[in-house]
Design a protein around this motif. Structure first.
Motif, short mmCIF file in Angstrom:
data_model
loop_
_atom_site.label_atom_id
_atom_site.label_comp_id
_atom_site.label_asym_id
_atom_site.label_seq_id
_atom_site.Cartn_x
_atom_site.Cartn_y
_atom_site.Cartn_z
N UNK A 99 0.86 -1.19 0.00
CA UNK A 99 0.00 0.00 0.00
C UNK A 99 0.89 1.24 0.00
N UNK A 100 1.29 1.72 1.19
CA UNK A 100 2.15 2.92 1.16
C UNK A 100 3.55 2.57 0.66
N UNK A 101 3.95 1.30 0.78
CA UNK A 101 5.19 0.86 0.17
C UNK A 101 6.42 0.95 1.05
N UNK A 102 6.32 1.54 2.23
CA UNK A 102 7.53 1.77 3.01
C UNK A 102 8.01 0.47 3.66
N UNK A 136 1.58 -1.19 8.74
CA UNK A 136 0.47 -0.49 9.38
C UNK A 136 -0.71 -0.32 8.41
N UNK A 137 -0.49 -0.52 7.10
CA UNK A 137 -1.55 -0.24 6.13
C UNK A 137 -2.48 -1.42 5.88
N UNK B 257 4.77 9.02 0.16
CA UNK B 257 4.52 9.14 1.59
C UNK B 257 4.24 7.76 2.19
N UNK B 258 5.03 7.41 3.20
CA UNK B 258 4.99 6.06 3.75
C UNK B 258 4.01 5.90 4.88
N UNK B 259 2.72 6.12 4.57
CA UNK B 259 1.67 5.98 5.57
C UNK B 259 1.40 7.31 6.25
N UNK B 503 -1.04 8.04 -0.19
CA UNK B 503 -0.15 7.59 0.89
C UNK B 503 -0.47 6.14 1.25
#
Lengths: 156, 791
Positions: A99-102, A136-137, B257-259, B503
């Motif tokens: 999702x956010x990819x981090x 977290x996503x 943006x990472x969340x 995000x």
């Protein structure tokens, strides 16, 4: 004081001259410009900085550069070949595993490690194998599906 | 080629997904500018006090550093939200721990740690207030020493940022109706409910890079901030005041943006202003990225809350009337608390018919870092209270939780507590039936009751029924007046220009789907511009479950406008191929130089809202849901675990099934964390567990299977019939889980987070908890396997 350190990163021999206690995470990101490895917590809890060191999954924020001397490293940049997505990457893309990819780079390396160990993992093995990588996503459900599909693709 | 299959409702690949799985997506900490310095923040070590002196350790060569104080701010020293009470840098007094006082920059990031420690600040400490109750007591006792916030011209009074009084009808009539309802009631059910703070815990910490240019006289001429954020135009607005510059001189660029989850709604205005001030001072670009400990200690969290219900009920289970008193802890400055409180207020009566209801709500000031936006934005707090309370009412009058709700659900044609007519179809009865079927609720209810008698693991099921309003409250969308552009580029590819940010939720993907569907073009042809305020118009903030429904509708209208232009001027047929579209667009561009459609927000139906009386159409559309939790409470470890979760919702058209499921599952996971894992430990206003090691969010090994079910009833407010879904899944899990725990153990827990030590305390002591549950401890319910401690 700096120390010369040599290792193989994604198949390429690399030498850096860095303080021996510099975090491997920072060596990768700052000295080698491999920014796919992310920092989430800096204390080994979240797994965003996970890389493979001699085939083992490690949190690079907890590894001093000196410890990586002479090792074989694989980061997210080494997972695909010539722009061709690895099946794990393809499945994460298709099944909503990112999702956010981090957390994604660390999650993909953890999956890589898991599938090396268990080519056809059970749900419990997947849950256990990824428990060191926080997301977290997604609530993890799309990630489990991505891993299962990747396992089916790699070892049908 | 005309599309044979609709792209809206399909699951094309996430637009930026390839870069993300390759590790090639560039987040702010992956970026650098030539000559860039690094910034750090010197923060208050106390909760409240006067700054007496600031000295600099002599062993550090301060010449190498750029230092910014409040007096260096060229414009106003304020981070503007709804009022200007929140300083960018503390000037003479601090009001919460970690409040920014000084900023430092240096070319070498590693030099900053010692430098921050080398700034010595002495304070004259003042007494602080740290809970809603302490803040209320100061007002009641007229304790001037503990009035920590003076009031504002935006409706705030001493220690109270905002109050609302919402009636289901005309005030006098409602009060009379309530008096009669409580007189006539067969049962009066009262209870108090509490929720804790919750950290957003995006995996990427807050970070920005700022640049600043000066004119020949040395005055700041323009600034640019790029970073991790939800709302670029909020940051623009903040910068205009800090630097006293017009909007067009304050450029803001959102990068990958990472969340965020609300945690990057208002806070980037703070860190963005700080970095820009340092860039002004040192003459270099400046990057500030927080580490995890700083991010958790100093940035916003979900507001803690206390909600009191008093309800008049007839013996056949009809709600006759109710009063609800909501209080939230806003922290030291108003920030977004008034709007969080607004959503808490409007959602507090839930999806039920109330003949008479009064909601009083207030946001209190405490000496804690300001609480802010977090997915759900007030609704999870008040819906937790309501849905726990509905189970209490059911138990009190002897109905099942299901039957009580069935007798009071809102339906099509009914009016909500704000008087909004529900003219789009609403079928809570069906949603409840289906959710209970999908989760095998009735079968489990019977089976667990039997099995629990012979086990130290007590299992139970519970559910929550609720709704979430999409879009800004009331007149908010009209005031935002959002603008969207759609360009067709030289090669004939359309490009969406919006300030709506990606995000993780899927903004890029769904907006491109809307354009592809409407323009009859392949999804792959549609581009979406990076949110850079020098390029994209203000389509409003990316918050409030508004992007799919509100901005999506604008993209749909802009696409129709492009088609109308090309049909009228270039004879593009009603059904066209990709090649025909490109040819028509290029021909138009050859004549006119460019092809752009610009559309502004217009409500789909007439929306009436009275901000004074809090009456009218609170939201354009609502998503409706019933969530069912199955739990196991182990009486050896006192650990409660969710063992299965079913989430059923009616969200209009599901635009992208894979992304939509991901949104719901992710929200449910955060909701499970909110209920059972995530506890902020406070000491005199400071978060003591500001690490991932001891603030526990669910891992992959902690979560149960989450089953997501959709009902699709198209809404006129969104593109293709879509409604907002982003926040909805945060609202239902906590009450469903605590209802299930009561079903499993017979004990009513009314405070979250509910950790094993809290369960242990209730089981091993017969005293009443400090607040919350009123049910008597009932050993018979637990069967023969009572834990040793209480047997």
């Amino acid at each position: 004081m700096n120390t010369p350190i040599q290792f193989t990163v994604n198949g390429n021999r690399q030498s850096v001259d860095v303080p021996p206690m510099k975090r491997l995470l920072d060596v990768l990101r700052e000295d080698l410009h491999l920014t796919g490895t992310k920092e989430g917590c800096g204390e080994g809890e979240c797994g965003a900085c996970a890389v493979l060191l001699n085939g083992e999954l490690v949190n690079s924020c907890l590894v001093p550069a000196l410890q990586a001397h002479g090792s074989r490293l694989c980061t997210i940049e080494g997972v695909s070949t010539e722009g061709q997505l690895h099946p794990i990457q393809q499945c994460f893309l298709e099944r909503g595993g990112a999702q956010c990819g981090i957390c994604t780079p660390g999650m993909i390396l953890a999956t890589h490690h898991l599938l090396d160990k268990y080519p056809n993992p059970t749900l419990e093995q997947i849950q256990e194998g990824l428990a060191g990588n926080l997301c977290r996503c997604t609530g993890y459900m799309r990630i489990f599906e991505s891993v299962q599909q990747a396992a089916n693709t790699i070892s049908p | 080629m005309s599309q044979s299959k609709p792209i809206l409702g399909a699951s094309p690949l996430r637009k930026e997904g390839r870069a993300k799985v390759l590790g090639a997506a560039k987040y702010i900490d992956d970026q650098s500018l030539p000559g860039m310095w690094h910034g750090a923040t010197v923060r208050s070590s106390i909760a409240r006090g006067i700054i007496c002196s600031i000295t600099f350790a002599p062993e550090i060569d301060w010449e190498q550093f750029a230092i910014v104080r409040a007096s260096d701010i060229p414009g106003e020293n304020t981070i503007v939200h709804l009022t200007k009470d929140h300083p960018c840098l503390a000037e003479s007094q601090v009001n919460h721990p970690e409040e920014p006082i000084l900023l430092l920059a240096h070319p070498d990031k590693t030099a900053l740690l010692a430098a921050v420690r080398g700034v010595r600040i002495e304070y004259d400490e003042l007494p602080g207030v740290f809970t809603i109750e302490e803040s209320e007591a100061a007002v009641e006792n007229n304790d001037a020493e503990r009035i920590i916030w003076p009031g504002s011209d935006a409706g705030g009074t001493a220690n109270c940022f905002k109050q609302y009084l919402m009636y289901s009808g005309e005030a006098n009539e409602t009060e009379d109706g309530l008096a009669a309802a409580f007189e006539a009631a067969d049962f009066i059910v009262e209870e108090e409910y509490h929720t804790g703070a919750q950290e957003q815990l995006y995996i990427e910490n807050n970070g920005v890079i700022a640049e600043c240019n000066k004119d020949a006289l040395g005055n700041v001429s323009d600034v640019c901030v790029r970073g991790s954020m939800q709302c670029p135009y909020y940051v623009v607005h903040a910068l205009t005041l800090i630097f006293n510059l017009p909007e067009e001189k304050c450029r803001v660029i959102q990068v990958e943006t990472g969340g965020a989850f609300g945690g990057k709604e208002d806070f980037p205005s703070v860190i963005g202003s700080h970095a820009a001030l340092l860039a002004m001072k040192c003459g270099h670009p400046v990057k500030i990225t927080y580490d995890r400990a700083e991010d958790m200690a100093a940035t916003t969290k979900r507001h803690p809350s206390r909600t009191r219900h008093r309800t008049a009920v007839s013996k056949d289970g009809k709600l006759l009337g109710g009063t609800i008193d909501v209080a939230i802890d806003g922290g030291a400055y108003a920030t977004l608390s008034p709007v969080v409180l607004s959503r808490a207020t409007i959602h507090s009566p839930g999806p039920y018919k109330w003949p008479h209801i009064r909601v009083r709500a207030k946001a209190m000031a405490t000496n804690i870092p300001p609480h802010g936006a977090f997915r759900g934005f007030g609704a999870p707090q008040s819906l937790f209270a309501l849905e726990r309370h509905m189970d209490k009412i059911a138990k009190t009058i002897g109905l099942t939780p299901e039957e009580l709700r069935r007798r009071n659900f809102l339906g099509t044609g009914d009016r909500t507590a704000t008087g909004q007519l529900l003219n789009e179809p609403v079928d809570m009865q069906h949603l409840l039936t289906r959710a209970l079927q999908e989760s095998e609720y009735h079968e489990k209810l019977a089976r667990f009751a039997e099995e629990n008698k012979h086990s130290t693991i007590k299992r139970g099921v519970g559910f929550a029924s609720f709704m979430h309003g999409a879009g800004f409250t009331g007149s908010g969308e009209r005031r935002l007046n959002s603008l969207v552009h759609l360009d067709v580029l030289e090669d004939g590819r359309p490009q969406i220009l919006v300030s709506s940010t990606e995000f993780g939720q899927g903004t890029n993907t769904i907006l491109c789907q809307v354009a592809a569907q409407t323009l009859q073009l392949p999804y792959e042809d549609i581009l979406i511009a990076q949110p850079d305020t020098s390029v994209v118009p203000n389509s409003g903030p990316t918050v409030a479950s508004r992007t799919a429904m509100i901005v999506g509708k604008l993209v749909e209208r802009a696409s129709h406008q492009i088609l109308a232009t090309l049909r009228e001027q270039e004879d593009l047929p009603e059904e066209h191929t990709r090649e025909q579209f490109i040819a028509a667009a290029q021909s138009y561009r050859a004549k006119h130089g460019s092809l752009r459609a610009s559309v502004r927000y217009e409500p789909a139906t007439k929306i009436y809202w009275d901000d004074e009386l809090y009456r009218g159409d609170a939201y354009p559309g609502y998503a409706w849901a019933v969530y069912v939790a199955e739990v196991a409470v182990d009486l050896n470890t006192y650990m409660a675990t969710v063992t299965r979760f079913d989430a059923l919702q009616e969200v209009g058209l599901v635009m992208h099934p894979v992304l939509a499921k991901g949104q719901i599952e992710g929200g449910v996971a955060q909701g499970i964390g909110y209920a059972l894992y995530e506890k902020c430990v406070w000491k005199e206003g400071r978060m003591m567990n500001n690490q991932m090691t001891n603030y526990i969010m669910p891992t992959s090994a902690d979560l149960p299977p989450i089953h997501v079910h959709f009902e699709e009833v198209p809404s006129i407010h969104g593109p293709g019939g879509a409604k907002g879904i982003g926040e909805l899944p945060m609202d239902g899990p906590a009450p469903a889980i605590l209802n299930a725990i009561e079903n499993a153990t017979g004990i009513a827990f009314n405070t979250i987070p509910l950790l094993p030590e809290d369960i242990f305390e209730r089981f091993t002591s017969f005293t009443e908890p400090a607040h919350g549950g009123s049910e008597d401890f009932d050993p018979t319910h637990l069967g023969e396997f009572l834990p040793e401690a209480v047997a």
